[in-house]
Design a protein around this motif. Structure first.
Motif, short mmCIF file in Angstrom:
data_model
loop_
_atom_site.label_atom_id
_atom_site.label_comp_id
_atom_site.label_asym_id
_atom_site.label_seq_id
_atom_site.Cartn_x
_atom_site.Cartn_y
_atom_site.Cartn_z
N LEU A 51 1.06 -1.23 0.15
CA LEU A 51 -0.11 0.10 -0.02
C LEU A 51 0.97 1.20 0.07
O LEU A 51 0.49 2.38 -0.50
CB LEU A 51 -0.75 -0.07 1.31
CG LEU A 51 -1.95 1.22 1.30
CD1 LEU A 51 -2.89 1.28 -0.08
CD2 LEU A 51 -2.70 1.09 2.47
N TYR A 52 2.21 1.00 0.63
CA TYR A 52 2.82 2.33 0.79
C TYR A 52 4.40 2.32 -0.27
O TYR A 52 5.02 3.54 -0.26
CB TYR A 52 3.31 2.72 2.11
CG TYR A 52 2.23 2.66 3.13
CD1 TYR A 52 1.46 3.89 3.11
CD2 TYR A 52 1.67 1.77 3.77
CE1 TYR A 52 0.38 4.27 3.93
CE2 TYR A 52 0.61 1.98 4.82
CZ TYR A 52 -0.10 3.04 4.80
OH TYR A 52 -1.21 3.14 5.51
N ARG A 53 4.40 1.02 -1.05
CA ARG A 53 5.42 1.01 -2.00
C ARG A 53 5.14 1.70 -3.11
O ARG A 53 3.92 2.33 -3.62
CB ARG A 53 5.75 -0.21 -2.19
CG ARG A 53 6.19 -1.07 -0.96
CD ARG A 53 6.73 -2.32 -1.45
NE ARG A 53 6.08 -3.17 -2.27
CZ ARG A 53 5.76 -4.46 -2.37
NH1 ARG A 53 6.26 -5.14 -1.33
NH2 ARG A 53 5.07 -4.99 -3.46
N TRP A 54 6.03 2.23 -3.98
CA TRP A 54 5.88 2.96 -5.44
C TRP A 54 5.01 2.04 -6.26
O TRP A 54 4.14 2.78 -6.86
CB TRP A 54 7.23 3.11 -5.93
CG TRP A 54 7.97 1.73 -6.41
CD1 TRP A 54 8.64 0.99 -5.97
CD2 TRP A 54 7.67 1.19 -7.65
NE1 TRP A 54 9.11 -0.12 -6.60
CE2 TRP A 54 8.56 -0.01 -7.92
CE3 TRP A 54 6.94 1.52 -8.94
CZ2 TRP A 54 8.52 -0.92 -8.88
CZ3 TRP A 54 6.72 0.52 -10.09
CH2 TRP A 54 7.83 -0.49 -9.84
N ASP A 55 5.02 0.99 -6.25
CA ASP A 55 4.07 0.12 -7.14
C ASP A 55 2.68 -0.24 -6.66
O ASP A 55 1.68 0.11 -7.34
CB ASP A 55 4.51 -1.41 -7.15
CG ASP A 55 4.99 -2.16 -5.95
OD1 ASP A 55 4.79 -1.48 -4.77
OD2 ASP A 55 4.91 -3.52 -5.99
N LEU A 57 1.40 2.46 -4.91
CA LEU A 57 1.07 3.87 -5.19
C LEU A 57 0.40 4.13 -6.59
O LEU A 57 -0.31 4.85 -7.11
CB LEU A 57 1.92 4.99 -4.71
CG LEU A 57 2.29 5.01 -3.31
CD1 LEU A 57 3.38 6.11 -3.13
CD2 LEU A 57 1.03 5.20 -2.42
N THR A 58 1.27 3.31 -7.36
CA THR A 58 1.11 3.57 -8.88
C THR A 58 -0.27 2.74 -9.27
O THR A 58 -1.01 3.34 -9.93
CB THR A 58 2.22 2.45 -9.74
OG1 THR A 58 3.55 3.47 -9.41
CG2 THR A 58 1.98 2.86 -11.10
N ILE A 59 -0.51 1.62 -8.46
CA ILE A 59 -1.88 0.95 -8.53
C ILE A 59 -2.91 1.98 -8.38
O ILE A 59 -4.11 1.94 -8.86
CB ILE A 59 -1.87 -0.32 -7.94
CG1 ILE A 59 -0.82 -1.14 -8.79
CG2 ILE A 59 -3.21 -0.95 -7.87
CD1 ILE A 59 -0.70 -2.59 -8.16
N THR A 60 -2.79 2.74 -7.12
CA THR A 60 -3.75 3.54 -6.69
C THR A 60 -4.11 4.68 -7.65
O THR A 60 -5.21 4.77 -7.87
CB THR A 60 -3.24 4.04 -5.14
OG1 THR A 60 -3.21 3.17 -4.34
CG2 THR A 60 -4.43 4.96 -4.72
N ASN A 95 -4.13 -4.13 -3.71
CA ASN A 95 -3.20 -3.24 -2.85
C ASN A 95 -3.54 -3.59 -1.26
O ASN A 95 -2.47 -3.18 -0.40
CB ASN A 95 -3.32 -1.79 -2.92
CG ASN A 95 -2.27 -1.23 -3.81
OD1 ASN A 95 -1.13 -1.91 -4.27
ND2 ASN A 95 -2.29 0.08 -4.20
N LEU A 96 -4.70 -4.12 -1.15
CA LEU A 96 -5.23 -4.41 0.57
C LEU A 96 -4.68 -5.60 0.89
O LEU A 96 -4.99 -5.91 2.10
CB LEU A 96 -6.44 -3.77 0.46
CG LEU A 96 -6.91 -2.55 -0.34
CD1 LEU A 96 -8.52 -2.34 -0.13
CD2 LEU A 96 -6.24 -1.47 0.66
N ALA A 97 -4.28 -6.51 0.18
CA ALA A 97 -4.17 -8.01 0.45
C ALA A 97 -5.49 -8.50 1.21
O ALA A 97 -5.36 -9.00 2.43
CB ALA A 97 -3.05 -8.21 1.60
N ALA A 98 -6.65 -8.19 0.84
CA ALA A 98 -7.91 -8.58 1.22
C ALA A 98 -8.47 -9.68 0.65
O ALA A 98 -8.00 -10.25 -0.59
CB ALA A 98 -8.82 -7.53 0.97
N GLY A 99 -9.24 -10.60 1.28
CA GLY A 99 -9.91 -11.75 0.89
C GLY A 99 -10.79 -11.57 -0.24
O GLY A 99 -11.31 -12.76 -0.66
#
Length: 404
Positions: A51-55, A57-60, A95-99
């Motif tokens: 969620l806080y990495r560059w990749d 942030l790019t997805i967001t 980005n959220l690692a949600a199920g």
């Protein structure tokens, strides 16, 4: 001039703006749930590393661009817009690692689904519902096939809210269609009522005039050789009555054409038409009928006063139709008209000493038209043979309190 009221403030906001607002609010909510807010021992959800990495942030950023572009396409290409919003939700979820796709990430898609169901045809709305629910099923199935964890309960809640959003939109669509149908039906009923009113007016005018013309023509034919001057007088009366009838019909047609030819705002153009007939014309009616051979005695009770136009016109038409029936069917040479200006009502009575058959040979519009006029004014009407002979037509029309 008709002034169209402005839309409420919430309805002035285009759907794309609502989509953008919901997406930004849901994204902010997701970020807030992953930090420790005041009064909490820990965040509601633990943040994923990406969620806080560059990749991440790019997805967001990419998801936000897809959502905003989908909101712009919602009005023109609703299904493509919904597909972009669903794709943005899926990207953001990675980005959220949600199920499963969280409720917050799917809100924009749900709102788009509501707009589609509320404004688009049934087939388009059904396709949009299949897309929205099918995405949830495919997303969960893909995670299961890969052996990843799934949030079945949470995803069922998302699916339920998605279905509710579609149902609400479909309900709004049905309400709008029903309102349009009722508006069209009301307009059609208004047109029908207006046509019936015009038919009554034309019948009242033409029937009376033709009856007078027939009597005058018959009298002229009988005295053509013995009393030429009387015959010429009768034919002049025929000419006068015919011209007045023709002028009245022409005025009515001019008014109808003016009503059909509206201006750019849909307003009917005003036509200069002679004022509608009223009780002031009863004396003229009596003179014309007396000249035709049936003497009309007019008696007024009470103090004449100004009446509402609908009551004034209907009262005259009732008297005119009753006198016409006397001329055509009674077989008598005299009738009596009584106009009683009461405190809270206007009473009309037309009596004769004829055969007492009323309108038994009439076309069927006479008594029915009078009865309908009185009923529309919430009055009382009666028409029947008199015990002592002849026929009696009586009507009582209530007068509004403001003109008593």
């Amino acid at each position: 001039m008709h002034i169209t009221p402005s839309l409420p403030l919430l309805k002035r906001v285009p759907p794309g703006a609502w989509i953008a607002l919901v997406w930004c609010a849901s994204t902010l909510f997701t970020l807030l749930t992953r930090v420790r807010l005041p009064g909490e021992l820990g965040p509601e959800e633990w943040p994923a590393a990406q969620l806080y990495r560059w990749d991440g942030l790019t997805i967001t950023v990419l998801s936000t661009v897809l959502a905003l572009y989908g909101g712009r396409l919602l009005v023109r290409r609703p299904l493509r817009a919904l597909a972009l919003l669903i794709l943005a939700s899926v990207f953001e979820t990675t980005n959220l690692a949600a199920g499963g796709i969280p409720m917050a990430q799917y809100l924009a898609a749900m709102l788009a689904l509501y707009f589609i169901a509320a404004t688009r045809p049934r087939r388009t709305a059904a396709t949009a519902l299949v897309m929205a629910l099918g995405t949830l099923v495919v997303y969960e199935a893909t995670r299961l096939l890969r052996g990843w964890g799934v949030g079945t309960s949470a995803e069922l809640a998302v699916a339920l809210v998605t279905a509710i959003a579609w149902l609400l939109g479909n309900s709004a669509h049905q309400a709008r269609v029903h309102a349009e149908r009722m508006s069209a039906q009301t307009a059609a009923q208004a047109v029908t009522a207006e046509r019936l009113r015009i038919a009554r007016e034309m019948h009242d005018t033409v029937a009376h005039s033709i009856g007078i013309i027939a009597l005058q023509a018959g009298a002229a034919a009988r005295v053509a050789t013995t009393q030429p001057e009387a015959a010429r007088e009768a034919m002049r009366a025929v000419e006068t009555t015919g011209r007045e009838t023709l002028a009245g019909l022409r005025r009515m047609l001019v008014a109808l054409r003016a009503a059909d030819a509206g201006d750019g705002n849909g307003n009917a153009a005003e036509a200069e038409v002679r004022p509608a007939a009223s009780l002031e014309d009863v004396d003229r009616l009596a003179e014309a009928t007396t000249a035709a051979g049936v003497r009309v005695e007019v008696r007024r009770v009470g103090t004449p006063r100004q009446l509402p136009p609908d009551i004034d016109l209907s009262a005259f038409r009732i008297i005119q139709e009753s006198v016409t029936n006397v001329v055509r069917h009674s077989g008598t040479h005299a009738c009596r008209v009584t106009v009683d200006y009461g405190d809270d009502e206007l009473a009309l009575e037309v009596t004769d000493d004829g055969r007492g058959h009323g309108t038994s040979t009439d076309t069927g519009f006479g008594l029915a038209g009078m009865r309908e006029r009185v009923a529309l004014l919430h009055g009382e009407f009666s028409a029947a043979p008199r015990p002592e002979g002849g026929f009696r037509v009586a009507a009582r029309l209530p007068v509004p309190a403001g003109v008593r």
